[in-house]
Scaffold this motif. Structure first.
Motif, mmCIF file in Angstrom:
data_model
loop_
_atom_site.group_PDB
_atom_site.id
_atom_site.type_symbol
_atom_site.label_atom_id
_atom_site.label_comp_id
_atom_site.label_asym_id
_atom_site.label_seq_id
_atom_site.Cartn_x
_atom_site.Cartn_y
_atom_site.Cartn_z
ATOM 1 N N ALA A 13 24.408 17.832 28.667
ATOM 2 C CA ALA A 13 23.611 18.951 28.163
ATOM 3 C C ALA A 13 22.320 18.452 27.511
ATOM 4 O O ALA A 13 21.239 19.004 27.745
ATOM 5 C CB ALA A 13 24.428 19.788 27.179
ATOM 6 N N ALA A 14 22.426 17.413 26.689
ATOM 7 C CA ALA A 14 21.237 16.859 26.034
ATOM 8 C C ALA A 14 20.268 16.286 27.066
ATOM 9 O O ALA A 14 19.053 16.475 26.953
ATOM 10 C CB ALA A 14 21.638 15.771 25.033
ATOM 11 N N THR A 15 20.785 15.606 28.074
ATOM 12 C CA THR A 15 19.939 15.025 29.115
ATOM 13 C C THR A 15 19.188 16.115 29.881
ATOM 14 O O THR A 15 17.982 16.003 30.106
ATOM 15 C CB THR A 15 20.785 14.172 30.094
ATOM 16 N N ILE A 16 19.886 17.161 30.267
ATOM 17 C CA ILE A 16 19.246 18.263 30.988
ATOM 18 C C ILE A 16 18.155 18.900 30.125
ATOM 19 O O ILE A 16 17.027 19.107 30.578
ATOM 20 C CB ILE A 16 20.286 19.309 31.435
ATOM 21 N N GLY A 17 18.495 19.211 28.872
ATOM 22 C CA GLY A 17 17.505 19.811 27.975
ATOM 23 C C GLY A 17 16.305 18.908 27.764
ATOM 24 O O GLY A 17 15.153 19.356 27.780
ATOM 25 N N PHE A 18 16.550 17.615 27.580
ATOM 26 C CA PHE A 18 15.461 16.676 27.328
ATOM 27 C C PHE A 18 14.588 16.502 28.568
ATOM 28 O O PHE A 18 13.362 16.447 28.466
ATOM 29 C CB PHE A 18 16.017 15.325 26.856
ATOM 30 N N LEU A 22 10.650 17.287 28.838
ATOM 31 C CA LEU A 22 9.643 16.309 29.261
ATOM 32 C C LEU A 22 8.869 16.774 30.486
ATOM 33 O O LEU A 22 7.639 16.721 30.507
ATOM 34 C CB LEU A 22 10.302 14.958 29.565
ATOM 35 N N LEU A 23 9.590 17.207 31.509
ATOM 36 C CA LEU A 23 8.939 17.545 32.770
ATOM 37 C C LEU A 23 8.169 18.854 32.696
ATOM 38 O O LEU A 23 7.053 18.952 33.199
ATOM 39 C CB LEU A 23 9.972 17.598 33.897
ATOM 40 N N TYR A 24 8.763 19.852 32.094
ATOM 41 C CA TYR A 24 8.093 21.147 32.006
ATOM 42 C C TYR A 24 7.283 21.270 30.727
ATOM 43 O O TYR A 24 6.070 21.458 30.761
ATOM 44 C CB TYR A 24 9.102 22.294 32.106
ATOM 45 N N GLY A 25 7.959 21.160 29.587
ATOM 46 C CA GLY A 25 7.304 21.392 28.299
ATOM 47 C C GLY A 25 6.174 20.437 27.995
ATOM 48 O O GLY A 25 5.123 20.825 27.483
#
Length: 160
Positions: A13-18, A22-25
Motif C-alpha cells: 500500500a505504501a509503495t503504491i501510494g508513494f 512521485l509519478l503523478y503528484g
C-alpha cells in the motif's frame, strides 16, 4: 502468517501510494500547474486576507471530513480500549494522526529536507493539538454503540 500479510499490506500500500505521489503528484501534476502558471491561468488566485465568502466556503466544506471522522468513530468506537470517553477520544485522535502523515512522516520529512527542528515542531504542533481534541469531542458527543450488532441480530439478518 497474519504478521506477514499485515507487513505485506503495509509495504505494498505504501509503495503504491508513494509511486503515484512521485509519478503523478511530483511529475504530471507539477508540470501541468507550471504550464498553467506560465499561461497566466493562476494570476487570479485569491490570496489572504480572504473575503468572507471564502471563509464561509472553507467553514462549510470542513464539515465533510469532520463527518467522515465521526462516521469512522461510530464504526470503531466499541473496538477502542477504555470505557472513559475522554481517553477513548484521545486514542481516536492519535489514530487520526497515525493514519495520515501528520504524526511522524511530515515532521521527519521536514527535518530531512533541511527545516530546523523548532520550525518543524511549531508547524506540527497544530495537527498534534487538533486531532486529539477533535477525537475527544467526537467521543463525548457521539452516542455509544450507535450501530452495535449482537450475535443474535447478525444471525437474524443473515436468515432474512
Amino acid at each position: 502468517m497474519n504478521w506477514v500479510r499485515i507487513i505485506s499490506a503495509t509495504i505494498i500500500a505504501a509503495t503504491i501510494g508513494f509511486l503515484i505521489h512521485l509519478l503523478y503528484g511530483q511529475g504530471i501534476a507539477i508540470e501541468y500547474v507550471q504550464k498553467a502558471a506560465e499561461n497566466g491561468l493562476l494570476n487570479d488566485v485569491i490570496k489572504q486576507p480572504y473575503p468572507n465568502w471564502i471563509i464561509i466556503t472553507a467553514s462549510l466544506t470542513a464539515l465533510i471530513p469532520a463527518f467522515g471522522k465521526v462516521f469512522v468513530y461510530i464504526l470503531i468506537q466499541d473496538k477502542l480500549p477504555s470505557k472513559n470517553k475522554i481517553i477513548k477520544g484521545m486514542i481516536f485522535g492519535v489514530l487520526l494522526l497515525f493514519v495520515g502523515d501528520d504524526l511522524l512522516r511530515m515532521p521527519i520529512m521536514g527535518i530531512v529536507t533541511g527545516n530546523p527542528f523548532d520550525v518543524v515542531f511549531v508547524q506540527s504542533l497544530e495537527k498534534w493539538i487538533i486531532y486529539p481534541i477533535m477525537g475527544i469531542v467526537i467521543a463525548i458527543l457521539v452516542p455509544d454503540k450507535l450501530f452495535s450488532r449482537t450475535p443474535n441480530k447478525i444471525q437474524e439478518e443473515e436468515q432474512v
